[in-house]
Design an enzyme around this catalytic site. Sequence first.
Site, PDB file in Angstrom:
ATOM      1  CB  THR A 159      -0.897   0.076   1.306  1.00 45.93           C
ATOM      2  OG1 THR A 159      -1.541  -1.166   1.165  1.00 45.93           O
ATOM      3  CG2 THR A 159      -1.806   1.110   1.239  1.00 45.93           C
ATOM      4  CB  CYS A 296      -5.080  -2.581   6.652  1.00 47.10           C
ATOM      5  SG  CYS A 296      -4.128  -3.660   5.585  1.00 47.10           S
ATOM      6  NE  ARG A 363       1.257  -6.249  11.848  1.00 45.64           N
ATOM      7  CZ  ARG A 363       1.237  -6.578  10.141  1.00 45.64           C
ATOM      8  NH1 ARG A 363       2.193  -5.854   9.330  1.00 45.64           N
ATOM      9  NH2 ARG A 363       0.804  -7.543   9.761  1.00 45.64           N
TER      10      ARG A 363
END
Length: 470
Positions: A159, A296, A363
């Site tokens: 990304t 994300c 995360r």
Amino acid sequence: MGASVRKPGGISLAWGPVPRSSAPCRARRDAPREKDRLTMKRSVAVFGAGYIGLVTGACLAELGHTVTVRDIVPERIQRLNEGGVPIYEPELGDMIARNKERLAFTLDADEAVREAEIVYVCVDTPPTPSGDADLSRVFAVIDVLKSASHLAAVVVKSTVPVGTGQRIRQALDEADLEHVGYASNPEFTAEGKAVRDFMHPDRVVVGTWDDDTAKLIAELHDGVDGKVVFMDVPSAELTKLGANAALATKISLVNELATVCEATGADISHVAAAIGMDPRIGSHFMKAGLGYGGSCFPKDSRALRALSTNNGYPFQLLTSVIEVNELQPRRHVQRLKDELGGLRGRTVALLGMTFKPCTDDMREAPSVIIAGRLLAEGAIVRCWDPMAQPGPVEPWTSTTRHETPLAALEGADAAIIVTEWLELAEVPWGRAHTVMRTPLILDGRNLLDPQVMAGLGFTYMSVGRPTVSS
Ligand code: UDX
């Protein structure tokens, strides 16, 4: 578009009518004929053996391509070469084992590129202190490719901010690699179902500047059960960030509605279910909770905000989405504090540490904020999670870890359900009531039934649903 960026070679992709050869198509569902399969097989190098790179490599091998996965972490490559899988992702281990003839793992970048026709870049792009994406790992891969004139295409799955493809195109052109195609092929895979998402995607986005590359990357996905959507490179880059922003917005919206429910006595489970029945809104991503985490949504929403601000537009809606999410775990710790009349010296069982179930990934997990806030308020924190491996870092080193939910609940003044692990729905809560000092639960994922919990004698708080007690 910079002068060195190649113009689309004969097709207009997103800028006009799409020619037959590259029109959006549904990949063939029936097995390709052997003759076709042979012409379609490619040799691919995948840079990065993380969640995305390994899944991409394994799935491309499953489709019949020959794949070499390259990573810079020796232990990771060693583990893969010994037949292990360094991450937990359902179906991945079996798929790697099944395709081991077509899969190789190496530390050597030149070895990976030597035989490859296509290079996939799947390295991470973590946020910098300014909120931009750190592209150093991406460009480290591009540097390695500068003498690889035999390549047909370089594909970025990582990304990246809009404009990265143009920078890479320029770097390739400056290295006399004008003939090497470039594609943006962002991933839309959710952890825990990444293999399924690759093989049966909602869409495969292919952003290119020329029809040959578009066709090549589309053919690489032959056998994948999903629609291939062609566009230009900047649009593909923004599609990824935009999709995650849309999903994050939905989650923050439902969490805001849940807060209104708490203030007014309405029940978010009824409200969200009924709202979601409108197909224009949809029922997915309408679960109130402690906020989104993971690798994300938090990163990509901040990256899109930074990208927008850097280009002169403050993306106010996204700023609110991010703020709502950051507030969510803190607000619920405050609710618990109010209910207990303070947290100093109180024992709290923290149930679930990963950012969602069926992963070992921590995360940006809300549990990190919740544990940190509880400790800062002077609470004693007892944790349980079946998969999390946070390592010896704060806040976890100031907590204790327990083998079972019941063990973590021993002597607790309150429990917080942070991750909706199935094991937590299966806890013998009647027994849990007897081992806790105070029967108070804050269910941060609305996993349990309020009436059942009240019936067992708990004071049961949840997100956007009325608090109940016996
Ligand atoms: C997400 C996207 O789904 C994927 O398309 C993208 O490529 C990467 O980011 P992932 O981070 O693996 O995937 O997790 P996902 O299952 O989407 O959940 C993200 C977070 O949102 C989790 O913390 C989850 O608990 C939270 N969430 C999700 C909610 O709070 N409510 C919901 O209704 C859905």
